[in-house]
Design an enzyme around this catalytic site. Structure first.
Site, short mmCIF file in Angstrom:
data_model
loop_
_atom_site.label_atom_id
_atom_site.label_comp_id
_atom_site.label_asym_id
_atom_site.label_seq_id
_atom_site.Cartn_x
_atom_site.Cartn_y
_atom_site.Cartn_z
N THR A 32 0.98 -1.19 0.05
CA THR A 32 0.01 -0.10 -0.27
C THR A 32 1.04 1.21 -0.17
O THR A 32 1.91 1.26 0.97
CB THR A 32 -0.85 -0.02 1.18
OG1 THR A 32 -1.59 -1.11 1.12
CG2 THR A 32 -1.85 1.34 1.52
N ASN A 241 -3.00 -5.00 12.93
CA ASN A 241 -4.39 -4.20 13.17
C ASN A 241 -5.21 -4.81 14.23
O ASN A 241 -6.51 -5.13 14.23
CB ASN A 241 -5.32 -4.39 11.83
CG ASN A 241 -4.54 -3.33 10.67
OD1 ASN A 241 -4.28 -2.49 11.16
ND2 ASN A 241 -4.48 -3.89 9.54
C1 LIG Z 1 4.54 0.19 3.05
C2 LIG Z 1 3.90 -1.00 3.36
C3 LIG Z 1 2.97 -1.35 2.69
C4 LIG Z 1 2.29 -2.51 2.79
N1 LIG Z 1 0.86 -3.00 2.11
C5 LIG Z 1 0.42 -4.13 1.95
C6 LIG Z 1 -0.89 -4.53 1.47
O1 LIG Z 1 -1.27 -3.65 0.64
N2 LIG Z 1 -1.34 -5.63 1.43
C7 LIG Z 1 -0.66 -6.72 2.39
O2 LIG Z 1 -0.85 -7.90 1.88
N3 LIG Z 1 0.66 -6.61 2.81
C8 LIG Z 1 1.18 -5.23 2.75
N4 LIG Z 1 2.32 -4.92 3.43
C9 LIG Z 1 3.10 -5.96 3.82
C10 LIG Z 1 4.01 -6.56 2.99
O3 LIG Z 1 3.54 -7.11 1.85
C11 LIG Z 1 5.04 -7.43 3.49
O4 LIG Z 1 4.58 -8.73 3.94
C12 LIG Z 1 6.13 -6.93 4.52
O5 LIG Z 1 6.49 -5.65 4.10
C13 LIG Z 1 7.26 -7.67 4.85
O6 LIG Z 1 8.04 -8.21 3.73
P1 LIG Z 1 9.50 -7.35 3.50
O7 LIG Z 1 10.20 -7.77 4.97
O8 LIG Z 1 10.07 -8.04 2.38
O9 LIG Z 1 9.41 -5.96 3.33
C14 LIG Z 1 2.88 -3.81 3.53
C15 LIG Z 1 4.08 -3.46 3.92
C16 LIG Z 1 4.71 -2.18 3.90
C17 LIG Z 1 6.10 -1.96 4.50
#
Ligand SMILES: Cc1cc2nc3c(=O)[nH]c(=O)nc-3n(C[C@H](O)[C@H](O)[C@H](O)COP(=O)(O)O)c2cc1C
Length: 365
Positions: A32, A241
């Site tokens: 997001t 959440n």
């Molecule tokens: C800025 C941001 C926005 C995110 N938006 C979503 C989303 O829209 N839908 C979702 O399922 N997870 C969302 N997440 C979770 C990510 O998909 C992911 O699970 C999380 O960033 C951990 O992975 P990473 O360590 O590679 O960043 C969001 C995470 C971040 C940091």
């Protein structure tokens, strides 16, 4: 940070997820970013943002609301429920396909995370009238989340149907498929959770009852666009959440057992690799598995490689490193320094921190 994958790395091999042939196993996690237009229509910036990231094996877009009353948790998040939304998603699909990439849209109902001061969030609904702990960033500042209204039993078919119609629009827009968002404390996750779901009808109580709306949603979407274009995201036990599941195994076991008969494009798990429930849940899944190890800023690519090499996952998804490295796969292939993500621009408006991260060819992508 620098990490170089060997040329034989399992992450660099192609993989087929349902009807989609992905060129590699490094998927872009849903993120997001709040850059949509006020009415949920994707912006020009979004078209460009996803075009830049087409080197991912599969892009899974940011969460996208399925109806006018399914959003309302965050400002400027996209929808996929009007002709205008659909037209602009078609441009996103075309831009990504033009670069040789693949893209699924993550479809979403925010449930009790909606806030009345955010457009679309006027009337938050949930399995039960229990507020999540937490706050919403409204135009009037940070406000505590409100107590939602419990959905009537006869309203549930309408919610399920809104996922179906959104999926139809996604495929009609030329997107490769949809990921049903049943993670991170939003509506479908709220039904799964024993803390957030205190219902006494067929949608609450036993694990099978708590999983029922998710199963019905998957079935409706599968009937509409075909199982090979449908993925689902789950985050067992994830305390996002305000979720606090006492029983993150039985309900997911039940759900995955029921889904095992459906040849989905993939099941996407947000789970730590050392979580003891991973092996249990993994053994129930018959479709390709995508794993997101979650929220480790120094994302350990060696660990991601081994998850695929040892067969735990068919692909992994990466979030924040894709924010700051549009050409992440190319950088990992060549061992070039990764750009660190700037958290202050994750949700800010405009191009800064969104479409202006550098690429290897030396320009702002
Ligand atoms: C800025 C941001 C926005 C995110 N938006 C979503 C989303 O829209 N839908 C979702 O399922 N997870 C969302 N997440 C979770 C990510 O998909 C992911 O699970 C999380 O960033 C951990 O992975 P990473 O360590 O590679 O960043 C969001 C995470 C971040 C940091």
């Amino acid at each position: 940070m620098v990490y170089q994958l060997t040329s034989e790395s399992a992450l660099l091999t192609p993989v087929t997820v349902g009807a989609t042939a992905a060129a590699n196993r490094i998927f872009m996690a849903p993120l997001t970013r709040q850059r949509a237009q006020a009415d949920g229509t994707p912006s020009d910036l979004q078209v460009e943002h996803y075009r830049q990231r087409a080197g991912a094996g599969l892009i899974i877009t940011e969460a996208t609301h399925v109806s006018a009353t399914a959003g309302g948790a965050y400002l400027n998040t996209p929808g996929i429920h009007t002709d205008r939304h659909q037209q602009r998603w078609a441009e996103v699909a075309e831009a990504v396909h033009g670069e040789g990439g693949k893209i699924f849209v993550q479809i979403w109902h925010v449930g009790r995370v909606a806030h009345p001061l955010i457009p679309g969030g006027e009337h938050p609904v949930a399995p039960s009238a229990i507020a999540a702990e937490g706050s919403a960033h409204t135009p009037e500042g940070s406000k505590p989340l409100v107590t939602p209204r419990a959905l009537e039993t006869d309203e549930i078919a309408g919610i399920v149907d809104s996922f179906r119609t959104a999926a139809r629009r996604a495929v009609d827009a030329g997107l490769d498929g949809v990921e049903i968002h049943a993670a991170n404390g939003y509506l479908l996750h709220e039904f799964l959770g024993d803390d957030s779901n205190q219902r006494t009808d067929a949608y609450g109580g036993s694990p099978a009852n708590r999983a029922r709306i998710v199963v019905e949603t998957v079935q409706a979407v599968v009937d509409e666009i075909g199982a090979d274009r449908v993925g689902i995201r789950l985050s067992p036990g994830h305390q996002a959440n305000g979720m606090n599941e006492a029983d993150p195994v039985t309900v997911y076991q039940e759900l995955l057992r029921t889904l095992a008969d459906i040849p989905l494009a993939y099941v996407h798990l947000l789970i730590e690799p050392d979580d003891p429930t991973l092996a249990t849940l993994r053994s129930e899944i018959t479709s390709p598995v995508v794993i997101n190890t979650g929220f480790v800023i120094e994302s350990d690519f060696a660990q991601l490689e081994s998850l695929v090499a040892n067969g735990t996952a068919d692909a992994v998804s990466v979030g924040r490193w894709f924010i700051s490295n549009p050409d992440l796969v190319e950088r990992l292939r060549t061992g070039v320094e990764l750009t660190a993500p700037d958290q202050s621009t994750f949700y800010s408006p405009g191009a800064k921190g969104y479409t202006d991260y550098p690429t290897l060819v030396g320009q702002s992508a």
